[in-house]
Design a protein around this motif. Structure first.
Motif, mmCIF file in Angstrom:
data_model
loop_
_atom_site.group_PDB
_atom_site.id
_atom_site.type_symbol
_atom_site.label_atom_id
_atom_site.label_comp_id
_atom_site.label_asym_id
_atom_site.label_seq_id
_atom_site.Cartn_x
_atom_site.Cartn_y
_atom_site.Cartn_z
ATOM 1 N N ALA A 30 0.837 -1.020 -0.112
ATOM 2 C CA ALA A 30 0.058 -0.062 -0.048
ATOM 3 C C ALA A 30 0.706 1.282 0.003
ATOM 4 O O ALA A 30 0.453 2.168 -0.723
ATOM 5 N N ILE A 31 1.703 1.044 0.746
ATOM 6 C CA ILE A 31 2.814 2.243 0.757
ATOM 7 C C ILE A 31 3.613 2.505 -0.355
ATOM 8 O O ILE A 31 3.576 3.351 -1.027
ATOM 9 N N LEU A 36 -0.480 3.160 -7.737
ATOM 10 C CA LEU A 36 -0.255 2.710 -9.216
ATOM 11 C C LEU A 36 -1.395 1.424 -9.150
ATOM 12 O O LEU A 36 -2.032 1.042 -10.202
ATOM 13 N N VAL A 37 -1.362 0.669 -8.145
ATOM 14 C CA VAL A 37 -2.480 -0.622 -8.103
ATOM 15 C C VAL A 37 -3.833 -0.042 -8.186
ATOM 16 O O VAL A 37 -4.459 -0.591 -9.176
ATOM 17 N N GLU A 45 6.633 -4.375 -15.629
ATOM 18 C CA GLU A 45 8.152 -4.793 -15.076
ATOM 19 C C GLU A 45 8.283 -4.741 -13.736
ATOM 20 O O GLU A 45 9.006 -5.044 -13.095
ATOM 21 N N ALA A 46 7.236 -3.944 -13.048
ATOM 22 C CA ALA A 46 7.171 -3.750 -11.818
ATOM 23 C C ALA A 46 6.442 -4.598 -10.895
ATOM 24 O O ALA A 46 6.347 -4.728 -9.765
#
Length: 74
Positions: A30-31, A36-37, A45-46
């Motif tokens: 979450a941090i 982005l999620v 790629e992440a």
């Protein structure tokens, strides 16, 4: 080494580590990648970082648990 692994795979150690990994991993995701999620913009790629974010606290908890158990036997 086999004794260490046997202790690491004990039911109580695995459950404790799963709980720690789940809670700490979720907070860290979450941090670090939460925005982005949620936005659906996590680059492929992440995406490998998320499982590692759960794996690290699992491993730390397992190591700490096994160390404490083995120290008690000493």
């Amino acid at each position: 080494m086999l004794d260490w692994l046997a202790t690491a795979f004990r039911r109580d150690v695995v459950f404790r580590s799963l709980k720690v990994g789940g809670v700490v991993g979720t907070v860290l995701v979450a941090i670090n990648q939460g925005d982005l999620v949620v936005a659906g913009q996590l680059p492929p790629e992440a995406s490998w970082k998320i499982p590692l974010t759960y794996l690290v606290p699992y491993c730390v908890s397992t190591y700490a648990s096994v160390s404490a158990i083995r120290a008690g036997k000493g």
